[in-house]
Design an enzyme around this catalytic site. Structure first.
Site, PDB file in Angstrom:
ATOM      1  N   HIS A  32      -9.523   1.804   4.253  1.00  0.00           N
ATOM      2  CA  HIS A  32      -8.296   1.909   5.045  1.00  0.00           C
ATOM      3  C   HIS A  32      -8.539   2.849   6.224  1.00  0.00           C
ATOM      4  CE1 HIS A  32      -4.208   2.906   6.217  1.00  0.00           C
ATOM      5  NE2 HIS A  32      -3.872   1.758   5.673  1.00  0.00           N
ATOM      6  N   GLY A  62       2.200   2.198  10.791  1.00  0.00           N
ATOM      7  CA  GLY A  62       3.220   3.231  10.671  1.00  0.00           C
ATOM      8  C   GLY A  62       3.872   3.614  11.989  1.00  0.00           C
ATOM      9  N   GLU A 122      -6.860   5.142   7.459  1.00  0.00           N
ATOM     10  CA  GLU A 122      -6.564   6.559   7.196  1.00  0.00           C
ATOM     11  C   GLU A 122      -7.751   7.238   6.516  1.00  0.00           C
ATOM     12  OE1 GLU A 122      -2.841   5.846   5.198  1.00  0.00           O
ATOM     13  OE2 GLU A 122      -1.980   5.245   7.124  1.00  0.00           O
ATOM     14  N   GLU A 134      -6.047  -4.610  10.138  1.00  0.00           N
ATOM     15  CA  GLU A 134      -4.985  -3.673  10.481  1.00  0.00           C
ATOM     16  C   GLU A 134      -5.321  -2.950  11.783  1.00  0.00           C
ATOM     17  OE1 GLU A 134      -2.667  -2.518   6.687  1.00  0.00           O
ATOM     18  OE2 GLU A 134      -4.339  -1.141   6.868  1.00  0.00           O
ATOM     19  N   LYS A 194       0.208   4.257  -0.401  1.00  0.00           N
ATOM     20  CA  LYS A 194      -0.403   5.477   0.151  1.00  0.00           C
ATOM     21  C   LYS A 194      -0.108   6.655  -0.790  1.00  0.00           C
ATOM     22  CE  LYS A 194      -0.087   3.379   4.672  1.00  0.00           C
ATOM     23  NZ  LYS A 194      -0.036   3.514   6.110  1.00  0.00           N
ATOM     24  N   SER A 223       2.890  -2.161  10.330  1.00  0.00           N
ATOM     25  CA  SER A 223       4.326  -2.300  10.595  1.00  0.00           C
ATOM     26  C   SER A 223       4.864  -3.702  10.296  1.00  0.00           C
ATOM     27  CB  SER A 223       4.659  -1.896  12.038  1.00  0.00           C
ATOM     28  OG  SER A 223       4.317  -0.536  12.268  1.00  0.00           O
ATOM     29  N   ASN A 233       0.875  -1.168   0.000  1.00  0.00           N
ATOM     30  CA  ASN A 233       0.000   0.000   0.000  1.00  0.00           C
ATOM     31  C   ASN A 233       0.915   1.221   0.000  1.00  0.00           C
ATOM     32  OD1 ASN A 233      -1.785   2.063   0.482  1.00  0.00           O
ATOM     33  ND2 ASN A 233      -2.270   1.470   2.586  1.00  0.00           N
TER      34      ASN A 233
END
Ligand code: PGA
Length: 248
Positions: free
Chosen positions: A94, A172, A96, A166, A11, A212, A9
Site C-alpha cells: 500500500h 483519502g 502508505e 491506487e 487501515k 476515494s 481497507n
C-alpha cells in the site's frame, strides 16, 4: 469473466469492539451481493472478524505480511500467523507503507512471494504520486511497480493475485481519478501483465481501482471495462457506505 471484488481497507482503525459492531451491521447489508466481498482489518481484529464472518460471503484479509517464515523480525507478523487466525487475503505494498514505512518494489515482491507460499491471496497495490502523474511518469511508475512485484511468480500463482491501482493523489483526498483515467491506467497495467505472462493470464487477472471510491462514484468506476473492483478506505468504515459500494 472476472468476478468483481470489493475490498475494504480499514487501515489503522477499529478496536475489536468497534470491528464487532461494524461487521454485525455489515453482514445483512451485503448478504445478497454479487461482488466478492473482502474486509482487510488490523492484525488485532482478524481473529474476531474471521469468527464473525464464518459461513457468510465476507472474507477477511490482513494489511501486510512478513517476507520470512519466522525469527528475528521484531514487529512483523508471519503468513502462518495470519492463516492461523483466519486471514484469506493480504494487502501488500500500500502507498502508505511505501511512503511512511520504507516499503520498496523489492520488499513488495518478497512479501508477495511469501503470501503465495502460504496460500494467502495478495492484493498488490501500485500507483503514482501527483508529482509523477504531472511529470508524465504514470506508466513508467506502474510498470516498474508491477514488474517488480511479480518477479519469480508463476502464471498459475497469479490466478490468486489481485492488483489494486491506487493513484496516491486520490487516496483519502476526496479526489477520484475520473473513471476514464482509472480505466486507462488499469488497462495499461493489464498490458504490462500480458507482457510478463501472456494475454490469457492478464485477461483473467482482477485489477481494482482505489482512491476515494465511495457510494456516489462506484457505479461509474465499475462500469469501465478494465476495472474489476475497488479497494475502499474511508468508505469501508461505515457499513451503509461500504455496502452501497459493494452493491454499486
Ligand atoms: P480511500 O483509501 O478510499 O480512503 O481513498 C483507499 C486506500 O488507501 O486503499
Amino acid at each position: 469473466m472476472r468476478k468483481p471484488v470489493i475490498a475494504g481497507n480499514w487501515k489503522m482503525n477499529n478496536t475489536i469492539a468497534a470491528a464487532t459492531s461494524l461487521i454485525n451491521e455489515l453482514k445483512p447489508l451485503v448478504a445478497d451481493a454479487e461482488a466478492e466481498v473482502v474486509i482487510c482489518v488490523p492484525y488485532t481484529a482478524i481473529q474476531k472478524a474471521a469468527e464473525l464472518t464464518r459461513g457468510t460471503n465476507i472474507a477477511v484479509g490482513a494489511e501486510n505480511v512478513a517476507w520470512a517464515d519466522k525469527g528475528a523480525f521484531t514487529g512483523e507478523i508471519s503468513a502462518e500467523m495470519l492463516k492461523e487466525v483466519g486471514a484469506e487475503y493480504v494487502i501488500i505494498g500500500h502507498s502508505e507503507r511505501r511512503q511512511m514505512f520504507g516499503e520498496t518494489d523489492e520488499t513488495v515482491n518478497m512479501r508477495t512471494v511469501q503470501a503465495l507460499k502460504y496460500s494467502l491471496k495478495p492484493i498488490v497495490c501500485v500507483g503514482e504520486t501527483l508529482e509523477e502523474r504531472e511529470g508524465g511518469k504514470t506508466e513508467t511508475v506502474v510498470k516498474r511497480q508491477t514488474e517488480g512485484a511479480f518477479k519469480g511468480i508463476s502464471a498459475a500463482e497469479l490466478d490468486n493475485v489481485i492488483i489494486a491501482y491506487e493513484p496516491v493523489w486520490a487516496i483519502g483526498t476526496g479526489k477520484t481519478a475520473t473513471s476514464e483515467q482509472a480505466n486507462e491506467t488499469i488497462k495499461y497495467i493489464r498490458s504490462v501483465v500480458a507482457g510478463l505472462y501472456g494475454k490469457a493470464t492478464a485477461d483473467k487477472l482482477r485489477i481494482q481501482y482505489g482512491g476515494s471510491m465511495n457510494p456516489s462514484n462506484a457505479a461509474a468506476l465499475m462500469a469501465q471495462p478494465d476495472i474489476d473492483g475497488g479497494l475502499i478506505g474511508g468508505a469501508s468504515l461505515k457499513a451503509a457506505d461500504f455496502s452501497k459500494v459493494v452493491k454499486y
